[in-house]
Structures are given as C-alpha cells and as structure tokens.
Write a protein that holds these residues in place. Structure first.
Motif, mmCIF file in Angstrom:
data_model
loop_
_atom_site.group_PDB
_atom_site.id
_atom_site.type_symbol
_atom_site.label_atom_id
_atom_site.label_comp_id
_atom_site.label_asym_id
_atom_site.label_seq_id
_atom_site.Cartn_x
_atom_site.Cartn_y
_atom_site.Cartn_z
ATOM 1 N N GLU A 1 -20.113 111.304 71.601
ATOM 2 C CA GLU A 1 -20.633 112.645 71.895
ATOM 3 C C GLU A 1 -21.733 112.574 72.948
ATOM 4 O OE1 GLU A 1 -22.732 116.417 69.647
ATOM 5 O OE2 GLU A 1 -21.399 115.128 68.501
ATOM 6 N N GLU A 2 -22.665 111.623 72.795
ATOM 7 C CA GLU A 2 -23.736 111.456 73.781
ATOM 8 C C GLU A 2 -23.161 111.077 75.146
ATOM 9 O OE1 GLU A 2 -27.358 109.842 70.939
ATOM 10 O OE2 GLU A 2 -25.798 108.454 71.583
ATOM 11 N N GLU A 3 -22.182 110.202 75.135
ATOM 12 C CA GLU A 3 -21.535 109.769 76.372
ATOM 13 C C GLU A 3 -20.848 110.955 77.060
ATOM 14 O OE1 GLU A 3 -18.240 106.432 77.654
ATOM 15 O OE2 GLU A 3 -19.075 106.308 75.623
ATOM 16 N N LEU A 4 -20.206 111.791 76.258
ATOM 17 C CA LEU A 4 -19.523 112.964 76.788
ATOM 18 C C LEU A 4 -20.526 113.953 77.389
ATOM 19 C CD1 LEU A 4 -16.870 114.491 77.207
ATOM 20 C CD2 LEU A 4 -17.072 115.327 74.857
ATOM 21 N N ILE A 5 -21.607 114.212 76.676
ATOM 22 C CA ILE A 5 -22.638 115.127 77.183
ATOM 23 C C ILE A 5 -23.200 114.615 78.507
ATOM 24 C CG2 ILE A 5 -24.985 116.012 76.787
ATOM 25 C CD1 ILE A 5 -24.190 116.225 73.793
ATOM 26 N N GLU A 6 -23.526 113.326 78.541
ATOM 27 C CA GLU A 6 -24.075 112.767 79.787
ATOM 28 C C GLU A 6 -23.085 112.875 80.928
ATOM 29 O OE1 GLU A 6 -27.267 111.959 80.589
ATOM 30 O OE2 GLU A 6 -27.500 112.865 78.611
ATOM 31 N N SER A 7 -21.800 112.642 80.671
ATOM 32 C CA SER A 7 -20.795 112.746 81.739
ATOM 33 C C SER A 7 -20.663 114.184 82.227
ATOM 34 C CB SER A 7 -19.445 112.195 81.272
ATOM 35 O OG SER A 7 -18.843 113.071 80.351
ATOM 36 N N LEU A 8 -20.826 115.157 81.326
ATOM 37 C CA LEU A 8 -20.706 116.563 81.710
ATOM 38 C C LEU A 8 -21.857 117.021 82.605
ATOM 39 C CD1 LEU A 8 -19.355 118.111 78.387
ATOM 40 C CD2 LEU A 8 -18.081 117.688 80.507
ATOM 41 N N ARG A 9 -22.930 116.235 82.640
ATOM 42 C CA ARG A 9 -24.041 116.552 83.557
ATOM 43 C C ARG A 9 -23.622 116.426 85.026
ATOM 44 N NH1 ARG A 9 -28.872 117.285 81.078
ATOM 45 N NH2 ARG A 9 -29.022 116.584 78.936
ATOM 46 N N SER A 10 -22.477 115.789 85.268
ATOM 47 C CA SER A 10 -21.995 115.666 86.647
ATOM 48 C C SER A 10 -21.256 116.928 87.109
ATOM 49 C CB SER A 10 -21.073 114.446 86.785
ATOM 50 O OG SER A 10 -19.844 114.678 86.113
ATOM 51 N N VAL A 11 -21.012 117.864 86.187
ATOM 52 C CA VAL A 11 -20.323 119.105 86.544
ATOM 53 C C VAL A 11 -21.387 120.135 86.938
ATOM 54 C CG1 VAL A 11 -18.771 120.938 85.768
ATOM 55 C CG2 VAL A 11 -18.441 118.586 84.943
ATOM 56 N N ILE A 12 -21.383 120.486 88.219
ATOM 57 C CA ILE A 12 -22.406 121.369 88.778
ATOM 58 C C ILE A 12 -21.833 122.768 89.006
ATOM 59 C CG2 ILE A 12 -23.991 121.700 90.751
ATOM 60 C CD1 ILE A 12 -24.592 119.152 89.114
ATOM 61 N N ASP A 13 -22.585 123.787 88.583
ATOM 62 C CA ASP A 13 -22.219 125.159 88.904
ATOM 63 C C ASP A 13 -22.571 125.360 90.379
ATOM 64 O OD1 ASP A 13 -22.659 127.997 89.467
ATOM 65 O OD2 ASP A 13 -22.364 128.316 87.324
ATOM 66 N N PRO A 14 -21.572 125.563 91.256
ATOM 67 C CA PRO A 14 -21.840 125.599 92.692
ATOM 68 C C PRO A 14 -22.698 126.778 93.147
ATOM 69 C CG PRO A 14 -19.535 126.089 92.254
ATOM 70 C CD PRO A 14 -20.159 125.719 90.945
#
Length: 101
Positions: free
Chosen positions: A6-19
């Motif tokens: 879950e922590e790994e998933l949350i951290e990876s989702l930080r790479s998704v930027i609202d343009p």
C-alpha cells in the motif's frame, strides 16, 4: 524496514500529476481509498477528479492504472468516486505550494 504494498502504491501514485494544477494526485487528495489485496498482488483504487468534467480525467485515470500496474503485478482497478473535491482534501502543507493557504 520494508514498505508495504500500500505504501509503495501510494508513493508510485505521486508520479501522477494533474496537468492543470501541477501537483500530484496524492497531494491533491484525489486518491480517496486503496483496497490492497497483498496475496493476489492487486488493488482497487478509488479516486476523484478536481472537477466532475475535468478535461484531463480520462488521462489521469489511465495514468493511475498504468502506474498502479507497475507496482501491483496482479493489476489495479480504478474506480471514480462520487465525492466532490475541495481544497481541504489536500495533504497538510500542500496548499501553500499552490498559493491557497
């Protein structure tokens, strides 16, 4: 210490930027729920958009799916929640970067 999936998933989702806003979806509070099934290595992600008719919505959803699938090899399901976003959902301190608070 080994991070949970879950922590790994949350951290990876930080790479998704609202343009439009230039901040990541975790900072913005767009990720509303993660249901991680560690043994099956899959997850269900419930997220919202900053506006119901966000022009970048389909791109954000697809990017969340792609990033999530890199972490959860069993796959991710992305679901759009019905909550309306408001700036109070942002992570502590994130609004300052945006000039909100």
């Amino acid at each position: 210490m080994i991070a949970s999936k879950e922590e790994e998933l949350i951290e990876s989702l930080r790479s998704v930027i609202d343009p439009e806003i230039g901040m990541n979806i975790v900072e913005l509070g767009l990720v509303r729920n993660l249901d991680v099934d560690e043994p099956a290595d899959r997850a269900k992600i419930t997220m919202i958009l900053t506006t119901p008719f966000c022009p970048y919505g389909p791109q954000l959803i697809e990017q969340v799916r792609l990033v999530g699938n890199q972490v959860m090899l069993g796959g991710v399901q992305v679901e759009i929640g019905t909550e309306l976003w408001d700036p109070s959902m942002m992570e502590e301190g994130a609004g300052g970067d945006w000039g909100l608070f």
